[in-house]
Design a protein around this motif. Structure first.
Motif, PDB file in Angstrom:
ATOM      1  N   ALA A   1     -72.172  11.529   0.994  1.00  0.00           N
ATOM      2  CA  ALA A   1     -73.282  11.590   1.935  1.00  0.00           C
ATOM      3  C   ALA A   1     -74.570  11.155   1.253  1.00  0.00           C
ATOM      4  CB  ALA A   1     -73.430  13.000   2.489  1.00  0.00           C
TER       5      ALA A   1
ATOM      6  N   TRP B   1     -79.228  11.643   4.967  1.00  0.00           N
ATOM      7  CA  TRP B   1     -78.489  12.067   6.147  1.00  0.00           C
ATOM      8  C   TRP B   1     -78.987  13.436   6.613  1.00  0.00           C
ATOM      9  CZ3 TRP B   1     -72.498  11.026   5.625  1.00  0.00           C
ATOM     10  CH2 TRP B   1     -72.290   9.655   5.486  1.00  0.00           C
ATOM     11  N   PRO B   2     -79.336  13.577   7.917  1.00  0.00           N
ATOM     12  CA  PRO B   2     -79.784  14.883   8.420  1.00  0.00           C
ATOM     13  C   PRO B   2     -78.608  15.793   8.742  1.00  0.00           C
ATOM     14  CG  PRO B   2     -79.808  13.300  10.203  1.00  0.00           C
ATOM     15  CD  PRO B   2     -79.388  12.546   8.964  1.00  0.00           C
ATOM     16  N   ASN B   3     -78.896  17.063   8.936  1.00  0.00           N
ATOM     17  CA  ASN B   3     -77.890  18.007   9.420  1.00  0.00           C
ATOM     18  C   ASN B   3     -77.853  17.954  10.947  1.00  0.00           C
ATOM     19  OD1 ASN B   3     -77.055  19.160   6.894  1.00  0.00           O
ATOM     20  ND2 ASN B   3     -79.016  20.214   6.817  1.00  0.00           N
TER      21      ASN B   3
ATOM     22  N   ASP C   1     -76.293  19.934  14.519  1.00  0.00           N
ATOM     23  CA  ASP C   1     -75.643  21.136  15.052  1.00  0.00           C
ATOM     24  C   ASP C   1     -74.873  20.826  16.333  1.00  0.00           C
ATOM     25  OD1 ASP C   1     -77.729  20.683  16.771  1.00  0.00           O
ATOM     26  OD2 ASP C   1     -78.571  22.711  16.646  1.00  0.00           O
TER      27      ASP C   1
ATOM     28  N   SER D   1     -69.169  15.417   4.245  1.00  0.00           N
ATOM     29  CA  SER D   1     -70.619  15.539   4.061  1.00  0.00           C
ATOM     30  C   SER D   1     -71.112  16.957   4.332  1.00  0.00           C
ATOM     31  CB  SER D   1     -71.349  14.560   4.989  1.00  0.00           C
ATOM     32  OG  SER D   1     -71.300  14.998   6.346  1.00  0.00           O
TER      33      SER D   1
ATOM     34  N   ARG E   1     -72.566  17.785   6.933  1.00  0.00           N
ATOM     35  CA  ARG E   1     -73.839  17.644   7.660  1.00  0.00           C
ATOM     36  C   ARG E   1     -73.702  17.807   9.168  1.00  0.00           C
ATOM     37  NH1 ARG E   1     -77.594  15.017   4.246  1.00  0.00           N
ATOM     38  NH2 ARG E   1     -76.948  15.470   2.100  1.00  0.00           N
ATOM     39  N   ILE E   2     -72.466  17.890   9.683  1.00  0.00           N
ATOM     40  CA  ILE E   2     -72.268  17.951  11.125  1.00  0.00           C
ATOM     41  C   ILE E   2     -71.451  19.186  11.475  1.00  0.00           C
ATOM     42  CG2 ILE E   2     -70.191  16.499  11.034  1.00  0.00           C
ATOM     43  CD1 ILE E   2     -71.142  15.253  13.717  1.00  0.00           C
TER      44      ILE E   2
ATOM     45  N   LEU F   1     -75.593  10.443  12.727  1.00  0.00           N
ATOM     46  CA  LEU F   1     -76.280  11.734  12.653  1.00  0.00           C
ATOM     47  C   LEU F   1     -77.724  11.633  13.134  1.00  0.00           C
ATOM     48  CD1 LEU F   1     -74.920  12.874   9.162  1.00  0.00           C
ATOM     49  CD2 LEU F   1     -74.169  13.686  11.408  1.00  0.00           C
ATOM     50  N   THR F   2     -78.419  10.594  12.703  1.00  0.00           N
ATOM     51  CA  THR F   2     -79.823  10.421  13.094  1.00  0.00           C
ATOM     52  C   THR F   2     -79.947  10.156  14.590  1.00  0.00           C
ATOM     53  OG1 THR F   2     -80.354   9.536  10.901  1.00  0.00           O
ATOM     54  CG2 THR F   2     -81.918   9.078  12.670  1.00  0.00           C
TER      55      THR F   2
ATOM     56  N   ASN G   1     -79.146  13.336  16.663  1.00  0.00           N
ATOM     57  CA  ASN G   1     -80.261  14.289  16.590  1.00  0.00           C
ATOM     58  C   ASN G   1     -81.446  13.836  17.447  1.00  0.00           C
ATOM     59  OD1 ASN G   1     -78.877  15.989  14.915  1.00  0.00           O
ATOM     60  ND2 ASN G   1     -80.083  15.570  13.076  1.00  0.00           N
TER      61      ASN G   1
END
Length: 224
Positions: A49, A53-55, A57, A112, A114-115, A207-208, A211
């Motif tokens: 990752a 890269w953002p997290n 939810d 990652s 992140r998700i 991811l971006t 979000n």
């Protein structure tokens, strides 16, 4: 005085002669060397990752990529000229390119952390978004007479919001990585690098973009 052959005995000799020829032909076939088996190649990039890269939810499902038959084939495609497509002799992929792409993306997003969740479509995950991919190119390309080929991968991606089936984001990704030589193992190594770069780029975009759509749909202070 020799007794003339009867029609039935002459016919029997002809049948025996034909049988002998067939037996010899069968022996010739059996003695032929078996065809050489193609070497199978299996690019398997491990993508870390990126720090950017953002997290997320929300949950994502991956649909099987669509592609033309000549692209999503076990044969390794090579384009020696702009309007010509061939395949490498004695070499093949261990699994179709579309499957390689989906596997690389799934593993990269899972690893990652992140998700919230990511899985293949049909796995039972109640996904908020669905990734739809169209694999347009997965080929070794000599461009306009270049001495060395480049592993070229092109993918059109759409991120769909499952609740209303609207497109949250869409983009076309292209990665080209030059091979160090024209040898098939070096071309495969270039594919491994191109697939890794494409996966890293797509992972961050997924991811971006998800979000950004979540924020637009549910601004801060509102209930999801």
């Amino acid at each position: 005085m020799t007794r003339p052959s009867s029609p039935s005995s002459a016919r029997l000799r002809r049948l025996l002669g034909a049988g002998l020829l067939l037996a010899l032909a069968g022996c010739s076939i059996l003695e032929q060397k078996p065809k050489e088996r193609a070497t199978q190649y299996a690019p398997d990039p491990r993508v870390q990752a990126d720090a950017s890269w953002p997290n997320a939810d929300w949950q994502l499902s991956l649909t099987p990529p669509t592609a033309a038959r000549v692209i999503d084939s076990l044969r390794i495609a090579v384009r020696p000229a702009p309007n010509e497509m061939q395949v490498y002799k004695g070499a093949s992929w261990a699994k179709p390119p579309g499957e390689m792409l989906q596997d690389a993306l799934l593993r990269a997003l899972e690893d990652s952390g992140r998700i919230d969740a990511v899985a293949r479509q049909g796995s039972g995950v109640a996904a908020d978004y669905k990734l739809v991919l169209d694999l347009r190119r997965f080929e070794s390309d000599y461009g306009n007479g270049e001495a060395l080929p480049s592993a070229t991968i092109e993918v059109s991606a759409k991120l769909l919001h499952n609740r209303d089936q609207k497109i949250a984001a869409q983009r076309t990704f292209v990665q080209r990585q030059a091979a160090s030589t024209t040898a098939v193992p070096d071309v495969v190594a270039a594919f491994d690098g191109a697939l890794a770069s494409l996966t890293r780029e797509m992972g961050g975009w997924i991811l971006t973009s998800g979000n950004a759509h979540e924020q637009a749909e549910h601004p801060r202070g509102t209930q999801r």
